[in-house]
Design an enzyme around this catalytic site. Sequence first.
Site, mmCIF file in Angstrom:
data_model
loop_
_atom_site.group_PDB
_atom_site.id
_atom_site.type_symbol
_atom_site.label_atom_id
_atom_site.label_comp_id
_atom_site.label_asym_id
_atom_site.label_seq_id
_atom_site.Cartn_x
_atom_site.Cartn_y
_atom_site.Cartn_z
ATOM 1 N N HIS A 411 -0.787 -18.320 2.824
ATOM 2 C CA HIS A 411 0.626 -18.722 2.968
ATOM 3 C C HIS A 411 0.767 -19.875 2.013
ATOM 4 O O HIS A 411 1.944 -19.730 1.320
ATOM 5 C CB HIS A 411 0.816 -19.082 4.240
ATOM 6 C CG HIS A 411 2.116 -19.841 4.623
ATOM 7 N ND1 HIS A 411 2.198 -21.175 4.523
ATOM 8 C CD2 HIS A 411 3.350 -19.164 4.739
ATOM 9 C CE1 HIS A 411 3.579 -21.358 4.865
ATOM 10 N NE2 HIS A 411 4.234 -20.236 4.894
ATOM 11 N N ARG A 503 10.836 -12.458 2.922
ATOM 12 C CA ARG A 503 9.865 -12.624 4.162
ATOM 13 C C ARG A 503 10.669 -13.585 4.881
ATOM 14 O O ARG A 503 10.739 -14.852 4.521
ATOM 15 C CB ARG A 503 8.605 -13.411 3.760
ATOM 16 C CG ARG A 503 7.490 -12.547 3.028
ATOM 17 C CD ARG A 503 6.065 -13.491 3.112
ATOM 18 N NE ARG A 503 5.248 -12.711 2.511
ATOM 19 C CZ ARG A 503 4.729 -12.959 1.071
ATOM 20 N NH1 ARG A 503 5.736 -13.465 0.421
ATOM 21 N NH2 ARG A 503 3.727 -12.237 0.594
ATOM 22 N N ARG A 550 12.312 -7.724 4.595
ATOM 23 C CA ARG A 550 11.335 -7.313 5.546
ATOM 24 C C ARG A 550 11.457 -7.865 6.910
ATOM 25 O O ARG A 550 11.907 -8.831 7.167
ATOM 26 C CB ARG A 550 9.857 -7.635 5.139
ATOM 27 C CG ARG A 550 8.638 -7.298 5.949
ATOM 28 C CD ARG A 550 7.421 -7.640 5.499
ATOM 29 N NE ARG A 550 7.246 -9.107 5.675
ATOM 30 C CZ ARG A 550 6.210 -9.762 5.241
ATOM 31 N NH1 ARG A 550 5.066 -9.083 4.602
ATOM 32 N NH2 ARG A 550 6.136 -10.960 5.674
ATOM 33 N N GLU A 647 0.678 -0.984 3.693
ATOM 34 C CA GLU A 647 -0.291 -2.087 3.483
ATOM 35 C C GLU A 647 -1.381 -2.108 4.642
ATOM 36 O O GLU A 647 -2.219 -2.851 4.749
ATOM 37 C CB GLU A 647 0.565 -3.643 3.732
ATOM 38 C CG GLU A 647 1.610 -3.447 5.079
ATOM 39 C CD GLU A 647 2.153 -5.091 5.026
ATOM 40 O OE1 GLU A 647 1.791 -6.054 4.506
ATOM 41 O OE2 GLU A 647 3.045 -4.828 5.850
ATOM 42 N N GLY A 669 2.326 -3.362 -0.202
ATOM 43 C CA GLY A 669 1.781 -4.791 0.239
ATOM 44 C C GLY A 669 0.460 -5.061 0.010
ATOM 45 O O GLY A 669 -0.554 -4.620 1.028
ATOM 46 N N THR A 670 -0.236 -5.534 -1.104
ATOM 47 C CA THR A 670 -1.364 -5.178 -1.683
ATOM 48 C C THR A 670 -2.264 -6.294 -1.045
ATOM 49 O O THR A 670 -3.574 -6.277 -0.881
ATOM 50 C CB THR A 670 -1.607 -5.464 -3.093
ATOM 51 O OG1 THR A 670 -0.743 -6.312 -3.534
ATOM 52 C CG2 THR A 670 -1.237 -3.979 -3.689
ATOM 53 N N ASN A 671 -1.559 -7.305 -0.351
ATOM 54 C CA ASN A 671 -2.416 -8.562 0.191
ATOM 55 C C ASN A 671 -3.051 -7.751 1.463
ATOM 56 O O ASN A 671 -4.367 -8.097 1.585
ATOM 57 C CB ASN A 671 -1.591 -9.801 0.598
ATOM 58 C CG ASN A 671 -0.710 -10.027 -0.485
ATOM 59 O OD1 ASN A 671 -1.075 -9.897 -1.745
ATOM 60 N ND2 ASN A 671 0.460 -10.555 -0.306
ATOM 61 N N ASP A 672 -2.260 -7.340 2.305
ATOM 62 C CA ASP A 672 -2.866 -6.579 3.443
ATOM 63 C C ASP A 672 -3.784 -5.427 3.165
ATOM 64 O O ASP A 672 -4.741 -4.995 3.767
ATOM 65 C CB ASP A 672 -1.837 -6.180 4.625
ATOM 66 C CG ASP A 672 -1.545 -7.283 5.403
ATOM 67 O OD1 ASP A 672 -2.363 -8.247 5.655
ATOM 68 O OD2 ASP A 672 -0.417 -7.923 5.347
ATOM 69 N N CYS A 719 5.091 -5.504 -3.430
ATOM 70 C CA CYS A 719 5.584 -6.545 -3.182
ATOM 71 C C CYS A 719 4.439 -7.571 -2.805
ATOM 72 O O CYS A 719 4.636 -8.928 -2.574
ATOM 73 C CB CYS A 719 6.783 -6.603 -2.008
ATOM 74 S SG CYS A 719 6.036 -5.986 -0.618
HETATM 75 C C1 PEP Z 1 1.358 -8.059 1.875
HETATM 76 O O1 PEP Z 1 0.494 -7.940 2.742
HETATM 77 O O2 PEP Z 1 1.098 -7.519 0.658
HETATM 78 C C2 PEP Z 1 2.735 -8.666 1.991
HETATM 79 C C3 PEP Z 1 3.515 -8.643 0.996
HETATM 80 O O3 PEP Z 1 2.833 -9.225 3.281
HETATM 81 P P1 PEP Z 1 2.157 -10.508 3.696
HETATM 82 O O4 PEP Z 1 1.564 -11.268 2.419
HETATM 83 O O5 PEP Z 1 3.332 -11.181 4.135
HETATM 84 O O6 PEP Z 1 1.352 -10.174 4.556
HETATM 85 MG MG MG Z 2 1.349 -8.027 4.724
#
Ligand code: PEP
Ligand code: MG
Length: 766
Positions: A411, A503, A550, A647, A669-672, A719
């Site tokens: 975050h 977000r 989202r 994701e 959502g490449t982070n998850d 994203c």
């Molecule tokens: C992600 O997971 O890539 C994403 C964009 O969502 P967040 O970072 O809010 O989990």
């Molecule tokens: Mg995510």
Amino acid sequence: MSYVAWFKDLSKDSIAIAGGKGSNLGEMFNKGINVPNGFSVTAQAYAEYIETTQIKSQIEQFLQGIDIDNTEQLQHTAQQIQQLIISTPIPENIVEEIEDNYELLGADKDQAHELVEGTEVFVAVRSSATAEDLPEASFAGQQATYLNIKGKDNVVVAVLACWASLFTARAIYYREKNKFDHSKVLISAIVQKMVNSDRSGIMFTVNPATNVENEIVIEAVYGLGEMIVSGQVNPNLYIIDKKTREIKKIEVKKQEVGLFRNEQGENEKQDIPKEDQTTQVVTDAQIKDLARIGKKIEEHYGMPQDIEWAIENNNIFIVQSRAVTTFKPKKVETTGEVKPVNEGHGEIILKGETASKGVYAGKVKVIKNASELNKIENGDILVTTMTTPDMVPAMQKAGAIVTNEGGMTCHAAIVSREMGTPCIVGTENATDVLKDGQEVTVNATQGVVFRGIMEVPKEETVKHEEHYDTDIITATEIKVILDLPDLAEHAAATGADGVGLVRIEIMIANGGIHPAEYLRQGKVQSYIDLLKEGIGKIATAFAHKPVWVRCSDMRTDEYRNLQGGDQEPKETDPMIGWHAIRRLLDEPELLKAEFQAVKELHDDGHDNVGIMLPFVINVDELTKAKDIMRSIGLEPCKDIDFGVMIETPASCWIIDELCKEGISFVSFGTNDLTQLTLGLDRNNQRIAKLFDEMHPAVLGEITKVIETCKRHNVKTSICGQAGSRPEMAEFLVRLGVDSISSNVDVVDEIRHTVAQMEKKLLLEKN
Ligand code: PEP
Ligand code: MG
């Protein structure tokens, strides 16, 4: 009138005769740079051809009133014009001149004693439009190239094909968008001797990856350079200091196969002998020679160049050179150089990961829990274990942010990048090492904190880049990620093609009340109004461009400080717990309220707002959400863009079914996705080094999803944080992704990367 002009008779002022490419080659030839010899079939030959055969007026008719945004119509018109040209023979007098000069080219030998008679040689026939490859036209490589052409009849056919390539759909689109008059853009065909490369590559006279002006970057492979462009082999990489010509870096990659020309003139993959596979492709002396030539060409043109070179029998040839239009000299050198102003200052007391670049000196405020947030005053350095969305107002006041935990996608990292605030994450013990009121200098560019106030060069304190290259046109849409409505205008100034992710959690946190609490208190309309206000600001700043919102994705541990947050359940692993679509369907009133906010915005004229579902793992989540959207009066995919985030690995495996259920788009959502695919907690700094979105497993999932979506005509996008990584952008463009969303601070860089990649792909196709 002569229909051909040899390189020796051309110069940089010959664009009207030989087009951008041809005049470049002529200019270099005459400056003693070793370009293979050749000639231009002039633009005037083409002009005479369309006049005397009377196809000019037909072409004009085809183009009249064309709607270039209607892809089908554009493709159809392009095909009709190209067909017309291909089927209209070149007048005999022009043909004769091309053929005679082609034979002369064969007689032009390196060795005097070979000057006996004209023979048929391998040539490359390339198109060179009179408005192409000019510094201001960065996206111009649309026209065709035909390699290994031999025999006069074939050369004539290739010339005609080049002329036809003036009317590919892309070329027409590009001219319309750039307001070039079609009839004013002519085309020359360049007939040039082919180098039978045993080694080849590309050379940038600036470092395109880092924008460092002082470096020359060379990539080299055995055989033909196409292998580099198509990404089939990893080239050797050499970095050279432009001033001293000292070789700064040599990276040798294993090359097992190369592309070579066989006797029939066909390109053929051949094995590289074992002993050569891991040896340096070109010698140090040749690297320096190349750098010298590169520097000379750059000096000649007065701007950075992107050069294609080839070596045949130890002779270096320059095959092409064009201006690097995507290079943007760094206005601000963010090396993070700082100097101590007092004795005893300057000691590094803390290290972590760079989350958002910049340098800032000021006073520390350590925040142990949310009740202390009001301690933060404008310009303080916020130090905390990990930021949470409810800290955003305090983060907005902070001059810099330092956290114990977190990696690139946590975050703190996401929000600070968006705000342009220097931020270091993952220091492990910042809250212990740094004391309230202590004066420190946070050098986030280098990921270190110094004791004391240091002298910070003014440029380092610049928060946002003010200049954006909005005139670069890319086929792939370049969007931004935006969580803070207050920054909507700033984000829109980048000229981005829309917002790929809003977000809403940040605006919710700013409201101070947990969404579930609005429900409990029967104040759903307040929740709707809060969302409408925030999203509305973004929708206004991005009027007529898509803004994908989202639905809320609130992990149960992150929002405890909001009113009602204490009633959130305690979970062992909130990251994979009760959040996103799974929670919203358990509390459908919440989902309905979020949809309602968007519906009311549509009613107010903001029909650019679309919806995106987070953390989908089952088709029925999509089905149910769509039903809820219908129940408030919007038909998903028809009245409103309705998509899902990819994701979870599950969503990749069920992508076919998701497409069949009906979606307008997917967004990675490449982070998850990376966290879940690799089994790595994205917030754990200890394993941050393993967190890599370019891992083959993640790339494999992305590939599968894009290919499936293409079959179903579902748009694809990204994203996650990886959309801000140039290597990911390149990967996605190659797969034909429709849009890429990045952080506001790197939009321009990504736009340049994408433009460059698209150009590469077009050249590859030709
Ligand atoms: C992600 O997971 O890539 C994403 C964009 O969502 P967040 O970072 O809010 O989990
Ligand atoms: Mg995510």
